[in-house]
Design a protein around this motif. Sequence first.
Motif, PDB file in Angstrom:
ATOM      1  N   ALA A  48       0.835  -1.208   0.000  1.00 10.38           N
ATOM      2  CA  ALA A  48       0.000   0.000   0.000  1.00 10.38           C
ATOM      3  C   ALA A  48       0.870   1.258   0.000  1.00 10.38           C
ATOM      4  O   ALA A  48       0.602   2.205  -0.756  1.00 10.38           O
TER       5      ALA A  48
ATOM      6  N   LEU B   2      -3.535   1.661   5.945  1.00  8.83           N
ATOM      7  CA  LEU B   2      -4.722   0.896   5.574  1.00  8.83           C
ATOM      8  C   LEU B   2      -5.729   0.966   6.720  1.00  8.83           C
ATOM      9  O   LEU B   2      -5.434   0.556   7.839  1.00  8.83           O
TER      10      LEU B   2
ATOM     11  N   HIS C 102     -10.337  -0.070   4.012  1.00  7.53           N
ATOM     12  CA  HIS C 102      -9.412  -0.679   3.054  1.00  7.53           C
ATOM     13  C   HIS C 102      -9.426  -2.202   3.223  1.00  7.53           C
ATOM     14  O   HIS C 102      -9.475  -2.946   2.247  1.00  7.53           O
TER      15      HIS C 102
ATOM     16  N   PHE D 284      -8.707   4.078  -2.887  1.00  6.97           N
ATOM     17  CA  PHE D 284      -7.694   3.605  -3.847  1.00  6.97           C
ATOM     18  C   PHE D 284      -7.695   4.537  -5.055  1.00  6.97           C
ATOM     19  O   PHE D 284      -8.195   4.187  -6.129  1.00  6.97           O
TER      20      PHE D 284
ATOM     21  N   THR E 230      -5.474  -1.449  -7.885  1.00  7.17           N
ATOM     22  CA  THR E 230      -4.667  -1.181  -6.699  1.00  7.17           C
ATOM     23  C   THR E 230      -5.015  -2.137  -5.567  1.00  7.17           C
ATOM     24  O   THR E 230      -4.131  -2.676  -4.904  1.00  7.17           O
TER      25      THR E 230
ATOM     26  N   ILE F 114      -2.494  -4.835  -3.678  1.00  7.05           N
ATOM     27  CA  ILE F 114      -2.310  -4.828  -2.227  1.00  7.05           C
ATOM     28  C   ILE F 114      -2.773  -6.158  -1.622  1.00  7.05           C
ATOM     29  O   ILE F 114      -2.180  -6.647  -0.662  1.00  7.05           O
TER      30      ILE F 114
END
Length: 105
Positions: A34, A42, A46, A84, A91, A95
């Motif tokens: 991230a 995060l 997330h 994101f 993305t 991650i």
Amino acid sequence: MPTATYDDTTVPVDDQGFFTDPGRWTEPMAEQIAREDGIATLTDRHWIVIRFMRAQYEVKGTGPTVRILGKTSGVGVKELYRLFPKGPAKTAARIAGIPKPRGCL
């Protein structure tokens, strides 16, 4: 094949940095990935998306599109783009340690 090192573990990745073996991913790696993608921390929101991405990958063999993600993850599309900003599906997949979803550029 290229590799990347997260949490002191070297893992195989593709040319864009997506894991080629999602089984090698761990949650501590997600924080480091991230940060590489410009997300400093995060949050719980997330993590909802990251865990959803992994679950969908396990069931379907690919991550969901942004549209599906926004409809079924519990996180709406507008919030996905806030969480994101460089592209939610792409993305979040990176991650989450899964290959790039089909349809992502």
